[in-house]
Design a protein around this motif. Sequence first.
Motif, PDB file in Angstrom:
ATOM      1  N   CYS A 121       0.981  -1.247  -0.169  1.00  0.00           N
ATOM      2  CA  CYS A 121      -0.092  -0.192   0.059  1.00  0.00           C
ATOM      3  C   CYS A 121       0.848   1.363   0.145  1.00  0.00           C
ATOM      4  O   CYS A 121       1.743   1.374   0.822  1.00  0.00           O
ATOM      5  CB  CYS A 121      -1.023  -0.062   1.282  1.00  0.00           C
ATOM      6  SG  CYS A 121      -2.463  -1.128   1.021  1.00  0.00           S
ATOM      7  N   SER A 124      -1.104   5.495   3.841  1.00  0.00           N
ATOM      8  CA  SER A 124      -1.796   5.058   5.075  1.00  0.00           C
ATOM      9  C   SER A 124      -3.107   5.072   4.853  1.00  0.00           C
ATOM     10  O   SER A 124      -3.610   5.732   3.892  1.00  0.00           O
ATOM     11  CB  SER A 124      -1.102   5.874   6.393  1.00  0.00           C
ATOM     12  OG  SER A 124      -1.812   5.596   7.457  1.00  0.00           O
ATOM     13  N   ARG A 125      -3.800   4.370   5.661  1.00  0.00           N
ATOM     14  CA  ARG A 125      -5.247   4.353   5.565  1.00  0.00           C
ATOM     15  C   ARG A 125      -5.817   5.753   5.950  1.00  0.00           C
ATOM     16  O   ARG A 125      -6.753   6.272   5.587  1.00  0.00           O
ATOM     17  CB  ARG A 125      -5.968   3.353   6.511  1.00  0.00           C
ATOM     18  CG  ARG A 125      -7.263   3.152   6.368  1.00  0.00           C
ATOM     19  CD  ARG A 125      -7.719   1.909   7.172  1.00  0.00           C
ATOM     20  NE  ARG A 125      -7.170   1.780   8.710  1.00  0.00           N
ATOM     21  CZ  ARG A 125      -7.313   2.463   9.533  1.00  0.00           C
ATOM     22  NH1 ARG A 125      -8.624   3.259   9.683  1.00  0.00           N
ATOM     23  NH2 ARG A 125      -6.670   2.433  11.042  1.00  0.00           N
ATOM     24  N   GLU A 126      -5.225   6.726   6.769  1.00  0.00           N
ATOM     25  CA  GLU A 126      -5.473   7.850   7.272  1.00  0.00           C
ATOM     26  C   GLU A 126      -5.184   9.046   6.455  1.00  0.00           C
ATOM     27  O   GLU A 126      -5.287  10.193   6.532  1.00  0.00           O
ATOM     28  CB  GLU A 126      -5.111   8.087   8.691  1.00  0.00           C
ATOM     29  CG  GLU A 126      -5.711   7.628   9.839  1.00  0.00           C
ATOM     30  CD  GLU A 126      -5.221   5.916  10.002  1.00  0.00           C
ATOM     31  OE1 GLU A 126      -3.900   5.669   9.618  1.00  0.00           O
ATOM     32  OE2 GLU A 126      -6.040   5.225  10.711  1.00  0.00           O
ATOM     33  N   LYS A 156      -7.268  -2.242  12.456  1.00  0.00           N
ATOM     34  CA  LYS A 156      -5.838  -2.445  12.898  1.00  0.00           C
ATOM     35  C   LYS A 156      -5.280  -3.517  12.168  1.00  0.00           C
ATOM     36  O   LYS A 156      -4.121  -3.657  11.744  1.00  0.00           O
ATOM     37  CB  LYS A 156      -5.877  -2.679  14.389  1.00  0.00           C
ATOM     38  CG  LYS A 156      -6.184  -1.591  15.226  1.00  0.00           C
ATOM     39  CD  LYS A 156      -6.062  -1.577  16.588  1.00  0.00           C
ATOM     40  CE  LYS A 156      -6.413  -0.392  17.359  1.00  0.00           C
ATOM     41  NZ  LYS A 156      -6.555  -0.783  18.896  1.00  0.00           N
ATOM     42  N   ASP A 159      -4.116  -2.263   8.868  1.00  0.00           N
ATOM     43  CA  ASP A 159      -2.943  -1.738   8.844  1.00  0.00           C
ATOM     44  C   ASP A 159      -1.657  -2.552   9.150  1.00  0.00           C
ATOM     45  O   ASP A 159      -0.645  -2.330   8.624  1.00  0.00           O
ATOM     46  CB  ASP A 159      -2.877  -0.480   9.942  1.00  0.00           C
ATOM     47  CG  ASP A 159      -3.883   0.379   9.843  1.00  0.00           C
ATOM     48  OD1 ASP A 159      -4.126   0.605   8.479  1.00  0.00           O
ATOM     49  OD2 ASP A 159      -4.336   1.295  10.657  1.00  0.00           O
ATOM     50  N   GLN A 160      -1.753  -3.703   9.935  1.00  0.00           N
ATOM     51  CA  GLN A 160      -0.559  -4.603  10.206  1.00  0.00           C
ATOM     52  C   GLN A 160      -0.446  -5.366   9.407  1.00  0.00           C
ATOM     53  O   GLN A 160       0.706  -6.098   9.173  1.00  0.00           O
ATOM     54  CB  GLN A 160      -0.800  -5.137  11.783  1.00  0.00           C
ATOM     55  CG  GLN A 160      -0.873  -4.070  12.885  1.00  0.00           C
ATOM     56  CD  GLN A 160      -1.544  -4.757  14.198  1.00  0.00           C
ATOM     57  OE1 GLN A 160      -1.646  -5.985  14.138  1.00  0.00           O
ATOM     58  NE2 GLN A 160      -1.213  -4.194  15.281  1.00  0.00           N
ATOM     59  N   GLY A 163      -1.911  -3.034   4.715  1.00  0.00           N
ATOM     60  CA  GLY A 163      -1.728  -1.796   4.716  1.00  0.00           C
ATOM     61  C   GLY A 163      -0.288  -1.352   4.732  1.00  0.00           C
ATOM     62  O   GLY A 163      -0.013  -0.263   4.824  1.00  0.00           O
TER      63      GLY A 163
END
Length: 168
Positions: A121, A124-126, A156, A159-160, A163
């Motif tokens: 990715c 970041s998702r944010e 979470k 992300d881990q 992502g």
Amino acid sequence: EILIFSYNSDTFYKVLSAFGILQTIFWINLSSLSLVEVKSDRDVSFLSEFQQKHKNKLAGGIILLGWGIIFITFLFFSLMYPLRTVKKIALLKNNKEIQLFTYSFFGKTRSLKVNLDDISCKQSREAKGSHLPMKIRGKFFYFLLDKKSGTFHEPKLFDQVVGLNRSL
């Protein structure tokens, strides 16, 4: 298997496919009509003189324009864009692969099993923006996750596991 992300917009992709087909029919029809000679009994104006003199150039220009628009609307937006829009991501039981579901023609779904080491990715998702680009080794273009309309069921875990920005 654990559902990590989902995005449902089946109707949009069905309409997008129909739009691509209608555009294709319209431009093929227009380009074929440009080759037909229109006869009229009206007096010859500058425009009709110009049309008669440059008929082949005008027809060729319309054909090129039409096929260019067909290429962009049908091939890219109606075929390629849905193939790169992620519908669902599920982590498989072995925790080393994900099942990636994307849209296909007319809102259908296609799936792809991908090793976690082959995913990267780029954001970041944010991060700002409405889409999250995701690169898969061996595939052209990026896969897109719609951050605004999609749902991260396990943020979470995403992300881990998915992502991460890996070097491919």
